[in-house]
Design a protein around this motif. Structure first.
Motif, PDB file in Angstrom:
ATOM      1  N   VAL A   1       0.923  -1.303   0.060  1.00 24.81           N
ATOM      2  CA  VAL A   1      -0.173   0.305   0.414  1.00 24.81           C
ATOM      3  C   VAL A   1       0.796   1.930   0.214  1.00 24.81           C
ATOM      4  N   ARG A   2       2.363   1.219   1.116  1.00 24.65           N
ATOM      5  CA  ARG A   2       2.700   2.360   0.602  1.00 24.65           C
ATOM      6  C   ARG A   2       4.072   2.240  -0.370  1.00 24.65           C
ATOM      7  N   ARG A   3       3.697   1.391  -1.226  1.00 24.04           N
ATOM      8  CA  ARG A   3       4.850   1.590  -2.193  1.00 24.04           C
ATOM      9  C   ARG A   3       3.579   2.213  -3.234  1.00 24.04           C
ATOM     10  N   ILE A   4       2.447   1.981  -3.653  1.00 21.91           N
ATOM     11  CA  ILE A   4       1.025   2.183  -4.892  1.00 21.91           C
ATOM     12  C   ILE A   4       1.407   3.966  -4.401  1.00 21.91           C
ATOM     13  N   ARG A   5       1.021   4.063  -2.640  1.00 21.03           N
ATOM     14  CA  ARG A   5       0.796   5.334  -2.732  1.00 21.03           C
ATOM     15  C   ARG A   5       2.713   6.088  -3.424  1.00 21.03           C
ATOM     16  N   LEU A   6       3.646   6.307  -3.219  1.00 17.62           N
ATOM     17  CA  LEU A   6       4.110   6.846  -3.012  1.00 17.62           C
ATOM     18  C   LEU A   6       4.557   6.951  -5.144  1.00 17.62           C
ATOM     19  N   VAL A   7       4.304   6.092  -5.342  1.00 19.66           N
ATOM     20  CA  VAL A   7       4.609   5.878  -6.799  1.00 19.66           C
ATOM     21  C   VAL A   7       3.317   6.833  -7.804  1.00 19.66           C
ATOM     22  N   ARG A   8       2.667   6.927  -6.900  1.00 24.46           N
ATOM     23  CA  ARG A   8       0.963   7.654  -7.537  1.00 24.46           C
ATOM     24  C   ARG A   8       1.208   8.687  -7.034  1.00 24.46           C
ATOM     25  N   ARG A   9       1.962   9.762  -5.626  1.00 23.13           N
ATOM     26  CA  ARG A   9       2.328  10.691  -5.762  1.00 23.13           C
ATOM     27  C   ARG A   9       3.512  11.576  -6.584  1.00 23.13           C
ATOM     28  N   ARG A  10       4.705  10.214  -7.482  1.00 16.85           N
ATOM     29  CA  ARG A  10       5.224  10.861  -8.320  1.00 16.85           C
ATOM     30  C   ARG A  10       5.149  10.842  -9.367  1.00 16.85           C
ATOM     31  N   ARG A  11       4.009  10.225  -9.665  1.00 20.76           N
ATOM     32  CA  ARG A  11       2.872  10.076 -11.081  1.00 20.76           C
ATOM     33  C   ARG A  11       2.245  11.565 -11.087  1.00 20.76           C
ATOM     34  N   THR A  12       1.868  12.420 -10.119  1.00 19.49           N
ATOM     35  CA  THR A  12       0.547  13.500  -9.545  1.00 19.49           C
ATOM     36  C   THR A  12       1.980  14.478 -10.077  1.00 19.49           C
ATOM     37  N   ALA A  13       3.139  14.341  -9.061  1.00 28.99           N
ATOM     38  CA  ALA A  13       4.162  15.403  -9.581  1.00 28.99           C
ATOM     39  C   ALA A  13       4.816  15.900 -10.778  1.00 28.99           C
ATOM     40  N   GLY A  14       4.434  14.374 -11.591  1.00 26.92           N
ATOM     41  CA  GLY A  14       5.685  14.643 -12.822  1.00 26.92           C
ATOM     42  C   GLY A  14       4.726  15.079 -13.416  1.00 26.92           C
ATOM     43  N   ALA A  15       2.950  14.319 -13.867  1.00 21.99           N
ATOM     44  CA  ALA A  15       1.821  15.650 -14.635  1.00 21.99           C
ATOM     45  C   ALA A  15       1.018  16.919 -14.068  1.00 21.99           C
ATOM     46  N   ARG A  16       1.798  17.508 -12.982  1.00 26.03           N
ATOM     47  CA  ARG A  16       2.051  18.577 -12.413  1.00 26.03           C
ATOM     48  C   ARG A  16       2.124  19.724 -13.184  1.00 26.03           C
TER      49      ARG A  16
END
Length: 205
Positions: A187-202
């Motif tokens: 679960v922590r790994r999935i949240r970390l990947v989503r957070r990085r994708r959101t920061a990269g697409a912003r």
């Protein structure tokens, strides 16, 4: 036929053009023609220099926000390395095994119940770079904590046999704690990947 003109001797011969022995008078500066004002060489119009437009400021570099400090009424939230999480889990389980041996008469059930929250805390407190170490160190810590609880009166061999017997009989608790640690890590790994994708697409500000 060409006719040659002769002059009187007192005047000499007429020469066409200015005499070379006399310096020419300086010419006055040429005034620009009003119709050609604002034109450069070759008659091309001279463009006025445009004032520099507003310069764009470079986008500010975003720095990661610091981790919030634990409040007085909240739970601590440390970040442990892979080695630190292994030492934490092993030491805590050894102390809990000694406590169960002293208070609960070497109850393996009480030890297994206490093992589950320790696994959850280990997977929750390990840092992001060492997430995959939590499911590995948890079974090792379970075996370390069984040392005070293993029955053995004949020396090292007897205690080792008691440890193997305890691991076999309490395998359910071992698998359950490892599963809890693995789920929390995923679960922590999935949240970390989503957070990085959101920061990269912003888009940059």
């Amino acid at each position: 036929m060409e006719q040659y003109r002769t002059l009187s001797p007192q005047y000499g011969t007429r020469q066409h053009g200015p005499r070379r022995d006399r310096p020419r008078p300086p010419r006055p500066p040429r005034q620009p023609v009003p119709s050609q004002a604002g034109r450069g060489a070759g008659g091309e119009p001279v463009r006025a220099a445009r004032p520099p437009g507003p310069q764009r400021r470079p986008a500010p570099v975003r720095r990661p926000a610091p981790a919030p400090a634990p409040t007085a009424g909240g739970l601590p939230n440390p970040r442990l390395t892979g080695l630190g999480s292994g030492l934490f889990c092993a030491v805590v389980m050894f102390l809990l095994g000694a406590l169960c041996s002293a208070l609960f008469g070497a109850s393996l059930t009480a030890y297994g119940v206490l093992f589950l929250p320790v696994c959850a805390l280990t997977a929750r407190w390990v840092r992001r770079g060492d997430l995959m170490t939590a499911p590995v160190v948890v079974p090792i810590a379970f075996a370390v904590g069984l040392l005070p609880l293993a029955d053995g009166e004949g020396g090292t061999g007897s205690r080792l046999m008691g440890l193997m017997t305890a691991l076999a009989t309490q395998a359910g608790w071992l698998y359950g704690g490892t599963l809890i640690a693995g789920v929390i890590v995923i679960v922590r790994r999935i949240r970390l990947v989503r957070r990085r994708r959101t920061a990269g697409a912003r888009p940059p500000v």
